[in-house]
Motif scaffolding. Sequence first.
Motif, PDB file in Angstrom:
ATOM      1  N   THR A 161      16.705  -4.383  32.408  1.00 58.65           N
ATOM      2  CA  THR A 161      18.164  -5.162  32.561  1.00 58.65           C
ATOM      3  C   THR A 161      17.657  -6.451  33.494  1.00 58.65           C
ATOM      4  O   THR A 161      18.358  -7.423  33.190  1.00 58.65           O
ATOM      5  CB  THR A 161      18.775  -4.146  33.695  1.00 58.65           C
ATOM      6  N   ASP A 202      23.540  -8.384  27.633  1.00 55.44           N
ATOM      7  CA  ASP A 202      24.001  -8.578  29.198  1.00 55.44           C
ATOM      8  C   ASP A 202      25.159  -7.428  29.805  1.00 55.44           C
ATOM      9  O   ASP A 202      24.561  -6.644  30.495  1.00 55.44           O
ATOM     10  CB  ASP A 202      24.497  -9.831  29.709  1.00 55.44           C
ATOM     11  N   SER A 242      19.724 -14.270  30.054  1.00 57.13           N
ATOM     12  CA  SER A 242      21.140 -14.653  30.092  1.00 57.13           C
ATOM     13  C   SER A 242      21.241 -16.009  31.074  1.00 57.13           C
ATOM     14  O   SER A 242      22.084 -16.999  30.688  1.00 57.13           O
ATOM     15  CB  SER A 242      22.197 -13.622  30.915  1.00 57.13           C
ATOM     16  N   ASP A 249      18.892 -10.066  32.073  1.00 52.89           N
ATOM     17  CA  ASP A 249      19.445 -10.986  32.979  1.00 52.89           C
ATOM     18  C   ASP A 249      18.769 -12.373  33.116  1.00 52.89           C
ATOM     19  O   ASP A 249      19.544 -13.422  33.222  1.00 52.89           O
ATOM     20  CB  ASP A 249      19.595 -10.491  34.564  1.00 52.89           C
TER      21      ASP A 249
END
Length: 108
Positions: A15, A43, A22, A19
């Motif tokens: 994750t 995301d 992104s 992130d």
Amino acid sequence: MLQASEIQKRFTHLTQTIDKASQACHADATLPKDLIECVDRLDQQSASAKAMMASNDQDRMRQWVDDLERLGDRAEKACERAANVNAKVKSAVSSVHAELSDLKKQLH
């Protein structure tokens, strides 16, 4: 098969990697829309990681990773097709894809 604690660590790291990808994509206004959409979907899906871990449902976890890995493939292909993608974005998208592929292999 990975132990639950190792899966938790991998999901947390994944994750964070998504992130970063992104953030890198949204910092570059010249990126193609399809690349940004793929990374945005990654995301959004990664936000469900905590619920996934809480379920302790191995089949559901595998399906979740499979779905994310397909999105990672699409993002990587979009990155390859795009012209003038900066190294930071390429690296971030490649890292997400590699991590998802590795996790998929370990969960199956």
